[in-house]
Design a protein around this motif. Structure first.
Motif, PDB file in Angstrom:
ATOM      1  N   PHE A   1       0.828  -1.206   0.000  1.00 45.94           N
ATOM      2  CA  PHE A   1       0.000   0.000   0.000  1.00 45.94           C
ATOM      3  C   PHE A   1       0.864   1.259   0.000  1.00 45.94           C
ATOM      4  CE2 PHE A   1      -2.538   3.304   2.049  1.00 45.94           C
ATOM      5  CZ  PHE A   1      -3.722   3.225   1.337  1.00 45.94           C
TER       6      PHE A   1
ATOM      7  N   SER B   1       0.326   0.526  -4.413  1.00 49.02           N
ATOM      8  CA  SER B   1      -0.483  -0.551  -4.963  1.00 49.02           C
ATOM      9  C   SER B   1      -1.873  -0.540  -4.336  1.00 49.02           C
ATOM     10  CB  SER B   1       0.184  -1.901  -4.718  1.00 49.02           C
ATOM     11  OG  SER B   1      -0.682  -2.953  -5.120  1.00 49.02           O
ATOM     12  N   ARG B   2      -2.905  -0.630  -5.165  1.00 46.88           N
ATOM     13  CA  ARG B   2      -4.281  -0.722  -4.682  1.00 46.88           C
ATOM     14  C   ARG B   2      -4.942  -2.021  -5.165  1.00 46.88           C
ATOM     15  NH1 ARG B   2      -2.061   2.521  -2.311  1.00 46.88           N
ATOM     16  NH2 ARG B   2      -2.624   4.692  -1.857  1.00 46.88           N
TER      17      ARG B   2
END
Length: 817
Positions: free
Chosen positions: A466, A470-471
């Motif tokens: 995160f 990054s999602r």
């Protein structure tokens, strides 16, 4: 009464009315009762705690040769008719336990026999032990030993008349056609084409009329003609439903290996020692995933069958796949009976009858298979003994491991427990060496057969993912691992223990989370059906979440009712978008496996695919053996870690360790990627390092300090009612009586060097309301070895029953929610 009894003598009556006679007429016509030829203890089939103990009835001379232990009989109790189960017989009333002071004149007679014996005297004694151990009625415990479909029952109709209701499920017969000795020499005329077809079909052996009609349309006339001439003979044989299950799974074979590993040999030696000692000892086979525990079971069963005895194998319901059943049937053929919830009522009855008749000598099934009528039981095996599914969720709330240990002691046969993650209770008893008079021995199997090795485990820290922007639901290591699987045309398994599309919906403006109208639980969103479903009571509501134009928050009316969290359906959609079209993506959860044989079909699809990903909940974590699987991914390992349950860590470790063991079971090495926000948790560290002690040492310290099993016995007493005050008042009275009882007995406990049982609560359950019932519970912690069930039973009898209030007692409780 003679006319009434004749109704029960009919071959297959649907109903037998039990009509009361007018008192005056009865007084004039009723002769003086004949003296009983003997007496019987009868357990009434009336579901109430007040009638748990057996009642004495007389056996008339006319029934003296027919009434046996296990028979279902018709009796009168008070002003009603009732069915009952005979659990003991004696020539003199005083020889029946607990009936010394009864007046023989007041003993009512048994009026009719409703069924042949359905259980043995030993089964009756085990049921009595279960009734006392688990604070359950004796009739509930006896029903466990009855054939599927039950026994005849006496029910009251709308007109007030009591009638006998026979089981709806009945056996079926097949008509077999076979050649007589003359038939083998018979040559049909050239023009008799149908006769030629029939003779050719029967040359290799008997064939059913059903198969003949399928092959050649109607053969009935031809069969009748040749039967009259003595060329063929037709006989009826019992048909066994549930034996024809076939599978294309490549791993559904139980072929014996050329040689056993050292661990397998040691395990077999300990089982053989326990078998020869015949003391009911327990052997814990503690083997890593893929170490060949199933082969140990198969080899041990071979020795038991060679000695002329029978065997019972329990596996968790979710592991009872065609793969497991196939292995046992490939080794032992048609002598294997199978019990699980996916069988039809007729199939379950036939499998039970196969065991009762001796046709089947090996039973493989879920926990209920333990009560099959095996003759001369010589071995009990419980695979994945740590599984919580071995704990019954309704009364009697028994644990299969404890009942199996009692059976092993009574039948003087070994009990084998197998697991890669043994329960804390089993490990503790092995450390002590003995428990309840039986020896507990642990055997380690630390290696996999052949070239297979344990997989490497990588931890993907979702916090770091995160922070790097990054999602995605997939971390970089997991995405790269899936890409390698596709490149090498291998297979992967992904675990996510949340079915549905999203665990819940939440309004982005007011924070409202839709909950069930009947339960205090959040609703799960299912994308395929556009419904919110309650996984507690099964209720569902149609819904359109954001961004649908009709989306509305039930509280504030906002459109922004959004999907929150991940479910297996959402991950399935993401995999379809990420992976090439030629990669099969197969989802296995409670929604995709509702139909009969759906488990088998999905696994066969996965087995047959060239390259595939199997995505599912905990049902994919156990009992599966696919050598082509080189990658296992855990989408989120944190769901189970923080539940309000002292066993949460143990369950999480078991699940992660078991699913990790699906990788690398063949010649190619395996890799496991665990996604988590808690990489320092002892559970995650233990899985990553293949070192169980990292978790178990920490967990045992926590349990010792807080007094939880295996250091105490835990009992959960649950009360529920539609009226909240009634439920709260009732459980408060139970708690008060228990505390008063143990406070008075405290000096006795201290003199014996034992701790005094503790009462925690009462309090609202975590799920405070379910199915429109308010739920309260209290916990009892008692010393190991103290029979706390007797105290609880006495207090429940003193409190009595209250209309509209239900109570359950869960001894050695697993579910505290």
């Amino acid at each position: 009464m003679a006319q009434q009894l004749s109704l029960f003598g009919l071959p297959e009556p649907e109903e037998a009315p039990v009509k009361p006679k007018p008192a005056a007429a009865s007084a004039q016509s009723k002769p003086s009762p004949e003296p009983p030829a003997a007496y019987a203890s009868v357990v009434l089939d009336i579901p109430t705690r007040a009638l748990s103990e057996p009642f004495a009835y007389g056996i008339p001379e006319s029934l003296a040769n027919e009434v046996q232990i296990g028979s279902t009989v018709l009796v009168h109790f008070g002003n009603r008719a009732a069915a009952g189960y005979v659990v003991d017989t004696a020539l003199d009333l005083g020889d029946l336990p607990g009936n010394n002071s009864l007046d023989p004149v007041r003993i009512k007679p048994i009026e009719a026999i409703l069924s042949k014996p359905l259980f043995t005297a030993e089964a009756a004694r085990i049921a009595r032990w279960m009734s006392r151990e688990y604070v359950a009625t004796l009739s509930e415990c006896l029903r466990l030993f009855l054939p599927p479909g039950g026994s005849p029952r006496v029910v009251k109709g709308d007109d007030g008349v009591w009638t006998v209701e026979r089981p709806a499920v009945k056996p079926i017969q097949n008509r077999w056609v076979m050649l007589t000795p003359e038939g083998f020499d018979y040559t049909p005329p050239k023009t008799a084409v149908r006769q030629r077809q029939l003779i050719e079909a029967l040359q290799c052996g008997p064939v059913t009329t059903r198969d003949l009609n399928l092959l050649y349309n109607s053969m009935s006339a031809t069969i009748k003609a040749l039967e009259k001439r003595g060329i063929v003979v037709v006989e009826e044989r019992r048909a066994w439903r549930g034996c024809s299950e076939q599978t294309t799974l490549s791993s559904a074979s139980g072929k014996a290996p050329v040689s056993l590993t050292n661990g397998q040999q040691q395990a077999l030696a300990q089982i053989e020692r326990a078998r020869l000692d015949a003391h009911g000892d327990v052997v814990l086979v503690d083997g890593v995933t893929g170490s060949g525990k199933t082969e140990v079971y198969l080899s041990a069963i071979e020795r038991v069958l060679a000695a002329g005895r029978s065997a019972c194998v329990l596996v968790p319901e979710i592991s009872l796949t065609a793969q497991t059943v196939g292995r046992f049937r490939s080794r032992f053929g048609e002598t294997v009976a199978v019990f699980h919830s996916r069988l039809s009522a007729g199939e379950r009855l036939d499998q039970w009858d196969m065991v009762a008749s001796g046709t089947a000598r090996v039973v493989v099934g879920a926990r209920s298979a333990l009560f099959c009528p095996l003759s001369d039981l010589g071995l009990i095996i419980i695979d994945e003994e740590h599984e919580t599914s071995y704990k019954q969720g309704s009364s009697p709330r028994y644990h299969a491991r404890e009942v199996a240990a009692e059976m092993a002691r009574r039948y003087r046969c070994p009990l084998v427990l197998g697991s890669a993650t043994p329960s804390a209770e089993a490990l503790d008893r092995c450390r002590r060496g003995t428990y309840n008079g039986a020896t507990w021995t642990r055997v380690e199997m630390p290696e996999r057969p052949g070239l297979a090795v344990l997989p490497t485990v990588r931890i993907a820290d979702l916090r770091r993912e995160f922070s790097h922007g990054s999602r995605s639901m997939f971390s970089k290591p997991l995405m790269e691992g899936l890409e390698r699987v596709v490149e090498r045309r291998e297979k992967a398994v992904l675990l996510h223990n949340r079915r549905g599309f999203a665990p819940f919906l939440m309004c982005r403006e007011c924070g409202c989370v839709p909950t069930c109208n009947h339960c205090s639980t959040a609703l799960t969103y299912h994308e395929r059906t556009h419904t919110l479903q309650c996984h507690t009571c099964g209720s569902s509501w149609r819904v359109q979440p954001y961004p649908a134009p009709t989306s509305r928050c039930p509280k504030c009316g906002s459109r922004y009712l959004a999907k929150m969290g991940l479910g297996t359906q959402q991950i399935e959609d993401a995999l379809h978008q990420m992976l090439p079209e030629d990669v099969a993506i197969i989802r296995m959860d409670a929604d995709s496996t509702r139909g009969k044989d759906s488990h088998k079909k999905l696994l066969e699809q996965f087995d047959a695919a060239d390259c595939a990903v199997l995505l599912g909940t905990q049902m994919i974590a156990k009992g599966l053996d696919f050598p082509e699987v080189t990658l296992v991914g855990v989408v989120n390992a944190d769901f189970a870690l923080k539940l309000p349950d002292f066993r949460a860590g143990e369950r999480a470790y078991d699940l992660l360790e078991q699913v990790a063991g699906r990788a690398g079971r063949g010649d190619r090495p395996g890799e496991v990627i665990v996604q988590t926000y808690l990489p320092e948790d002892p559970v995650i560290r233990a899985v990553a390092e293949h070192d169980r002690s990292i978790f178990t040492d920490y967990d045992l310290d926590q349990r010792r300090d807080a007094l939880y099993p295996p250091f105490v016995r835990l009992v959960n007493i649950l009360v529920w009612s539609a009226n909240r005050d009634d439920a709260q008042d009732y459980i408060g009275r139970i708690a008060k009586l228990l505390k008063r009882r143990w406070h008075a007995a405290a000096p006795d406990f201290l003199r014996a060097g034992s701790a005094v049982p503790q009462v925690l609560g009462p309090a609202s359950c975590v799920i405070e309301r379910a199915k429109d019932r308010y739920r309260f519970h209290l916990l009892v912690k008692s010393p190991v070895g103290y029979h706390v069930s007797d105290d609880i039973d006495a207090c429940l009898k003193e409190v009595g029953s209250v209309r509209g209030v239900s109570v359950s007692v869960d001894v050695d409780a697993y579910d505290l929610m």
